[in-house]
Structure formats: structure tokens, C-alpha cells
Design a protein around this motif. Structure first.
Motif, PDB file in Angstrom:
ATOM      1  N   LEU A 105       3.169  -0.587 -13.036  1.00 39.45           N
ATOM      2  CA  LEU A 105       2.794   0.437 -12.519  1.00 39.45           C
ATOM      3  C   LEU A 105       1.574   1.098 -11.877  1.00 39.45           C
ATOM      4  O   LEU A 105       1.246   1.327 -13.005  1.00 39.45           O
ATOM      5  CB  LEU A 105       3.986   1.851 -12.467  1.00 39.45           C
ATOM      6  N   PRO A 106       0.504   1.130 -11.453  1.00 41.51           N
ATOM      7  CA  PRO A 106      -0.601   1.932 -10.940  1.00 41.51           C
ATOM      8  C   PRO A 106      -0.169   3.495 -11.425  1.00 41.51           C
ATOM      9  O   PRO A 106       0.605   3.948 -11.827  1.00 41.51           O
ATOM     10  CB  PRO A 106      -0.572   1.769  -9.344  1.00 41.51           C
ATOM     11  N   GLY A 107      -1.269   3.489 -12.226  1.00 36.60           N
ATOM     12  CA  GLY A 107      -1.102   5.470 -12.897  1.00 36.60           C
ATOM     13  C   GLY A 107      -1.367   5.762 -11.880  1.00 36.60           C
ATOM     14  O   GLY A 107      -1.127   7.211 -11.841  1.00 36.60           O
ATOM     15  N   HIS A 108      -1.262   5.919 -10.529  1.00 37.09           N
ATOM     16  CA  HIS A 108      -1.644   7.004  -9.693  1.00 37.09           C
ATOM     17  C   HIS A 108       0.022   7.226  -9.086  1.00 37.09           C
ATOM     18  O   HIS A 108       0.538   6.558  -8.595  1.00 37.09           O
ATOM     19  CB  HIS A 108      -2.338   6.637  -8.090  1.00 37.09           C
ATOM     20  N   PRO A 109      -0.297   8.766  -8.976  1.00 39.49           N
ATOM     21  CA  PRO A 109       1.679   9.220  -9.321  1.00 39.49           C
ATOM     22  C   PRO A 109       2.113   8.434  -7.734  1.00 39.49           C
ATOM     23  O   PRO A 109       3.404   8.545  -7.805  1.00 39.49           O
ATOM     24  CB  PRO A 109       1.144  11.020  -9.377  1.00 39.49           C
ATOM     25  N   VAL A 110       1.637   8.615  -6.133  1.00 38.47           N
ATOM     26  CA  VAL A 110       2.013   8.214  -5.677  1.00 38.47           C
ATOM     27  C   VAL A 110       2.709   6.732  -5.939  1.00 38.47           C
ATOM     28  O   VAL A 110       3.830   6.373  -5.000  1.00 38.47           O
ATOM     29  CB  VAL A 110       1.724   8.608  -4.126  1.00 38.47           C
ATOM     30  N   SER A 111       1.645   6.200  -6.490  1.00 38.87           N
ATOM     31  CA  SER A 111       2.001   4.639  -6.438  1.00 38.87           C
ATOM     32  C   SER A 111       2.775   3.743  -6.913  1.00 38.87           C
ATOM     33  O   SER A 111       3.719   3.122  -6.654  1.00 38.87           O
ATOM     34  CB  SER A 111       0.547   3.933  -6.482  1.00 38.87           C
ATOM     35  N   ALA A 112       2.898   5.097  -8.066  1.00 37.43           N
ATOM     36  CA  ALA A 112       3.753   4.998  -9.094  1.00 37.43           C
ATOM     37  C   ALA A 112       5.281   4.714  -9.237  1.00 37.43           C
ATOM     38  O   ALA A 112       5.936   3.831  -8.510  1.00 37.43           O
ATOM     39  CB  ALA A 112       3.392   5.429 -10.072  1.00 37.43           C
ATOM     40  N   LYS A 116       0.755  -1.373   0.364  1.00 29.25           N
ATOM     41  CA  LYS A 116      -0.050   0.390   0.503  1.00 29.25           C
ATOM     42  C   LYS A 116       0.869   1.525  -0.068  1.00 29.25           C
ATOM     43  O   LYS A 116       1.702   1.098   0.994  1.00 29.25           O
ATOM     44  CB  LYS A 116      -1.019  -0.106   1.185  1.00 29.25           C
ATOM     45  N   PRO A 117       0.743   1.984  -0.676  1.00 27.33           N
ATOM     46  CA  PRO A 117       0.145   1.797  -2.042  1.00 27.33           C
ATOM     47  C   PRO A 117       0.043   0.706  -3.086  1.00 27.33           C
ATOM     48  O   PRO A 117       1.705   0.869  -3.261  1.00 27.33           O
ATOM     49  CB  PRO A 117      -0.428   3.016  -2.661  1.00 27.33           C
ATOM     50  N   GLY A 118      -0.280   0.769  -4.012  1.00 23.61           N
ATOM     51  CA  GLY A 118       0.275   0.143  -5.612  1.00 23.61           C
ATOM     52  C   GLY A 118      -0.150  -1.373  -5.329  1.00 23.61           C
ATOM     53  O   GLY A 118       0.777  -2.564  -6.334  1.00 23.61           O
ATOM     54  N   LYS A 119      -1.698  -1.424  -4.891  1.00 23.87           N
ATOM     55  CA  LYS A 119      -1.652  -2.983  -5.013  1.00 23.87           C
ATOM     56  C   LYS A 119      -1.868  -3.239  -6.302  1.00 23.87           C
ATOM     57  O   LYS A 119      -2.085  -4.607  -6.936  1.00 23.87           O
ATOM     58  CB  LYS A 119      -3.702  -3.068  -4.362  1.00 23.87           C
ATOM     59  N   PRO A 120      -2.624  -2.771  -7.223  1.00 18.17           N
ATOM     60  CA  PRO A 120      -2.411  -3.671  -8.990  1.00 18.17           C
ATOM     61  C   PRO A 120      -1.315  -3.522  -9.848  1.00 18.17           C
ATOM     62  O   PRO A 120      -2.071  -3.504 -11.029  1.00 18.17           O
ATOM     63  CB  PRO A 120      -3.938  -2.275  -9.367  1.00 18.17           C
ATOM     64  N   THR A 121      -0.457  -3.660  -9.055  1.00 17.41           N
ATOM     65  CA  THR A 121       0.691  -3.491 -10.080  1.00 17.41           C
ATOM     66  C   THR A 121       1.074  -5.067 -10.511  1.00 17.41           C
ATOM     67  O   THR A 121       0.492  -6.159 -10.008  1.00 17.41           O
ATOM     68  CB  THR A 121       2.096  -3.702  -8.585  1.00 17.41           C
TER      69      THR A 121
HETATM   70  O1  MOO Z   1      -2.993   1.119  -4.800  1.00 22.19           O
HETATM   71 MO1  MOO Z   1      -3.884   2.661  -5.165  1.00 22.19          MO
HETATM   72  O2  MOO Z   1      -1.557   3.080  -5.478  1.00 22.19           O
HETATM   73  O3  MOO Z   1      -3.571   2.342  -3.356  1.00 22.19           O
HETATM   74  O4  MOO Z   1      -3.515   3.678  -5.158  1.00 22.19           O
END
Ligand code: MOO
Ligand SMILES: Nc1nc2c(c(=O)[nH]1)N[C@H]1C(S)=C(S)[C@@H](COP(=O)(O)OP(=O)(O)OC[C@H]3O[C@@H](n4cnc5c(N)ncnc54)[C@H](O)[C@@H]3O)O[C@H]1N2
Length: 397
Positions: A303-310, A285-290
Motif C-alpha cells: 500500500l502507498p505510505g500516505h495514510p489516506v491512500s493506504a 486516486k489516491p493510491g496509484k503506487p499500489t
Molecule cells: O496515490 Mo498517492 O496514494 O495519491 O497519495
């Protein structure tokens, strides 16, 4: 759905290590001065003894220490001046306890001498030198091999080469260094809404943040970026770009399209190119959909699109491989408790307040969160969080 079969971060790293070991094992030999900032790929061993002769650390008189014992202002030792050492030349004098030779700083000590008296403590009367202080054996001398012995280990394998290492290698006679060659990258940002920097945005569009953050990190790690591109939500175009990317690089990074939406094409593209998906969904967390996959022997990370997760997932997955010497963490006191979900490794941004680490909470779609952060702490997957007052490790960004 496959998506929910999450793999732990550790297991994901193991998969990468096992399946793509050759990507991370490349080496090359570079001239010494080009090795700065690189990682040593083998143990570096001194070829010479340094210094190669006993040398003086002061301007003064080389003596046998015993001949100065008891010397003082009132009862100086009187020695016969035999000669003067020349810088950069062999000192061919030999002295006994009644003699001395003048040696400048860095000059070679004559045979028989085992200490040097600084000129401040001397008086010259013709060929007689009066020394008004005593010196101990070894005083003001750097002995042959005292700095480095031949075959001393100057740097272990896998360490970042810093300016002081370069100087030590030069002293030890090293002219070339074997260093690791970091894998090269290609970055593809996906999404119809994602536009390149400088674009006039229409409603619903955003500027491509991730390829800039990721490119910067690739550069910071000393890896080569072989190209980067933007692709809309189009499976065929995406496949074409992946093909191009894996031809020229070792690791292909895709940003966005890793989730399970109808236009999240990353997995399909990898499979349709004959590749394999090894991980889809990571317990982080974050980054589950990797996504972690492979196409024709090249590592592909979605990588997930959300910038912090990426950014966090990119670091979490690859830093150990690419920034082997990422440094120690800071031990800090946690100012406020952090809750986390057991079973997920949580990367928690923090700011620093004196000796305290203060958790910085925010959404993973908001890059300014990381802009404010000093670093992050990691809550292991077997914990439910940290308590206020806990001592935690903080890694600086
Ligand atoms: O996993 Mo998402 O990458 O939490 O925002
Ligand atoms: N039904 C569910 N939806 C989502 C889940 C879920 O578990 N179930 N997970 C969420 C999480 S967490 C994340 S993270 C995202 C990951 O989605 P994708 O990797 O498919 O990324 P996109 O949908 O393409 O984009 C997400 C978000 O990020 C913005 N974005 C994309 N690329 C960039 C870029 N290069 N620079 C800046 N911002 C970018 C994009 O516009 C979206 O706002 O999925 C959630 N959904």
C-alpha cells in the motif's frame, strides 16, 4: 518504467479473485451463538415448522368464528366452557360451535377452533361464557408454520449474521452455522522515518499511523491479525519480515515503499523471495503506487505510505471480499462539483450537510481528512467528475 503500466481497480480485483480464490473460500462450522457478525457460507434452512402448533396470541376463549357472528353487548353469544388449555401442554379438547375452551396467550388452540375472543369481551356465568363481540376466522391465532415453514430459507449464503437472524435460526432448530473464515493478515510498516506509537520523535521522524488504521479495519472486518511490525528501509530485514509474515497469515500488507524511490524496496523484496508482481500502479486516486503480488501462494499487497491512500486502497481492494454485506450506499445530492481524471477511479471523501454530500478535499498524506469525513463517493474511471446537484452514492466509513 513498469510503474506507469497502471491496472484498473476492477482488473486488480479480478486478479486477486482469480489467483487467490482459496484464501477467500475458507469455511468453518460454529455453534449458533458464536456466529454473530460472521458471514453465512451456505444457505441456512429451517429444520422445523414454527410454531409447531396453532397458538393463541391473546388470553381468551377459543371458538369457531361462526359461533360469534352477530354477537354484541345486547345480544351476546352464549357458549359452553369445556375446559382450559395448559401452557406447554397439548390441548386435547375438541370443540363444536356451541363450545369454547379458555386459552392463555401462547397456549395451544383446541381442535375445531379457528379464532380466539379476548377475555375483555366475555362474561362468565358458571360454565356459560357470554361473548359480546364477533371474531373473524384466524383472529388472534398464529397458525402452525405461519412464522417459519420447515425448509424455509432463513438466510442466503454470504450474508452477515445479525442478532435477529440468530433468534430466527434458534426458532428454526439450527444449532450450528457454516460461516466464512476471513483470511488472516500480517502488517508490515516500512520506512526509516516511521516510529512506533509512544516514541520520542526526532526531526524527520513520524508516528506509524498506517498499521493502526489497517489493524483497526482488519478487526472491524472480523479478520485475524497474526502480527504487525515495523521495518526500516533495509531490503534484507524486509525480506525476513515478509517471510515471517507469509508463514503465519494469508494476506501480507506492506505500508510504504511502494513507489519508485531508491529506497522503495517492496517490489524487489517480493521478487527476491521468488514471488511475482501482478500489479504495480493502479488507476485509482489516491493510491496509484499500489503493488499486488504473490509469494508462495500468499497475497502480498504493497500500500502507498500516505495514510489516506493506504486506508482507501485497502478498502477499495479488499472490502468486497471481506465485508460482503457492506451495506447500501446513501443516495445524496452533491453540493459542489468534483473534478476527476478520466481513466482513474477516484475515491472522494465527503461530509454530510442535511441531504447534501459535500466534498472534502485535502492531501493524501493528511489522515485528519478522513477523521472529518462521513464517508466517500466513488467517481468511475470513465467520468471527468460529478456536477453540483448530481445524485451520488455515498458509502459511510
Ligand atoms: O496515490 Mo498517492 O496514494 O495519491 O497519495
Ligand atoms: N516521483 C514520484 N514520487 C511519488 C509518486 C510518483 O508517482 N512519482 N507518487 C506519490 C504518491 S501518490 C504516493 S501515495 C507515495 C507512495 O509512496 P510509498 O508507498 O513509497 O511510501 P513512502 O514513500 O514510504 O511514504 C509516503 C509518505 O507516507 C508516509 N508514511 C509511510 N508509512 C507511514 C505510516 N506507516 N504511517 C504514517 N505515514 C507513513 C511517509 O513518511 C511519506 O511521507 O509516493 C509519492 N511519491
Amino acid at each position: 518504467m513498469d510503474f506507469f503500466k497502471v491496472t484498473s481497480l476492477e482488473e486488480s480485483k479480478k486478479i486477486i479473485r482469480k489467483q487467490f480464490i482459496e484464501i477467500f473460500s475458507k469455511k468453518e462450522i460454529v455453534p449458533l451463538s458464536e456466529s454473530i457478525g460472521r458471514y453465512s457460507a451456505s444457505k441456512i434452512v429451517s429444520r422445523d415448522s414454527v410454531p409447531s402448533f396453532d397458538k393463541s396470541t391473546v388470553d381468551g376463549y377459543a371458538v369457531k368464528a361462526e359461533s360469534t357472528h352477530g354477537a354484541s353487548d345486547s345480544i351476546p353469544s352464549m357458549l359452553n366452557l369445556k375446559g382450559e388449555a395448559e401452557m406447554g401442554k397439548e390441548n386435547t379438547y375438541t370443540i363444536d360451535s356451541s363450545e369454547t375452551v379458555y386459552v392463555p396467550t401462547g397456549g395451544m388452540i383446541p381442535c375445531g377452533a379457528d379464532a380466539v375472543v379476548m377475555i375483555e369481551y366475555s362474561e362468565v356465568l358458571g360454565d356459560e361464557i357470554f361473548l359480546n363481540t364477533s371474531v373473524a376466522k384466524g383472529e388472534n391465532i398464529i397458525y402452525r408454520g405461519e412464522d417459519l415453514e420447515k425448509n424455509d430459507i432463513l438466510l442466503e449464503s454470504g450474508k452477515k449474521i445479525r442478532p435477529q437472524n440468530i433468534g430466527t435460526f434458534a426458532a428454526g432448530g439450527i444449532t450450528e452455522v457454516e460461516v466464512s473464515v476471513n483470511p488472516s493478515f500480517y502488517i508490515i510498516s516500512t520506512g526509516d522515518e516511521v516510529k512506533s506509537l509512544g516514541s520520542e520523535l526526532k526531526p524527520g521522524e513520524i508516528i506509524d499511523i498506517n498499521s493502526y488504521t489497517l489493524e483497526a479495519l482488519v478487526n472491524e472486518w472480523g479478520s485475524k491479525l497474526k502480527g504487525r511490525t515495523l521495518v526500516g528501509d533495509n531490503l534484507e530485514l524486509l525480506k525476513n519480515e515478509i517471510k515471517k509474515g507469509i508463514e503465519v497469515s494469508d494476506i501480507l500488507i506492506l505500508s510504504g515503499g511502494s513507489s519508485v524511490g531508491s529506497k522503495d524496496y517492496t517490489c524487489r523484496a517480493i521478487k527476491e523471495l521468488g514471488g511475482e508482481i501482478m500489479v504495480h500502479g493502479m488507476s485509482i486516486k489516491p493510491g496509484k503506487p499500489t503493488i499486488i503480488g504473490g509469494v508462495h501462494g500468499k497475497l502480498v499487497i504493497g500500500l502507498p505510505g500516505h495514510p489516506v491512500s493506504a486506508l482507501m486502497v485497502f478498502k477499495a481492494l479488499l472490502e468486497d471480499f471481506l465485508n460482503k454485506d457492506k451495506g447500501k450506499s446513501y443516495r445524496m445530492i452533491l453540493k459542489k462539483e468534483i473534478h476527476s481524471t478520466p481513466g482513474r477511479t477516484t475515491y472522494q471523501p465527503v461530509v454530510i450537510d442535511g441531504e447534501y454530500a459535500v466534498p472534502l478535499h485535502g492531501k493524501s498524506g493528511v489522515i485528519s481528512l478522513l477523521n472529518k469525513a462521513f464517508g466517500y463517493t466513488i467517481i468511475p474511471s470513465d467520468k471527468e467528475g460529478f456536477n453540483s446537484g448530481d445524485i451520488v452514492d455515498v458509502w459511510a466509513f
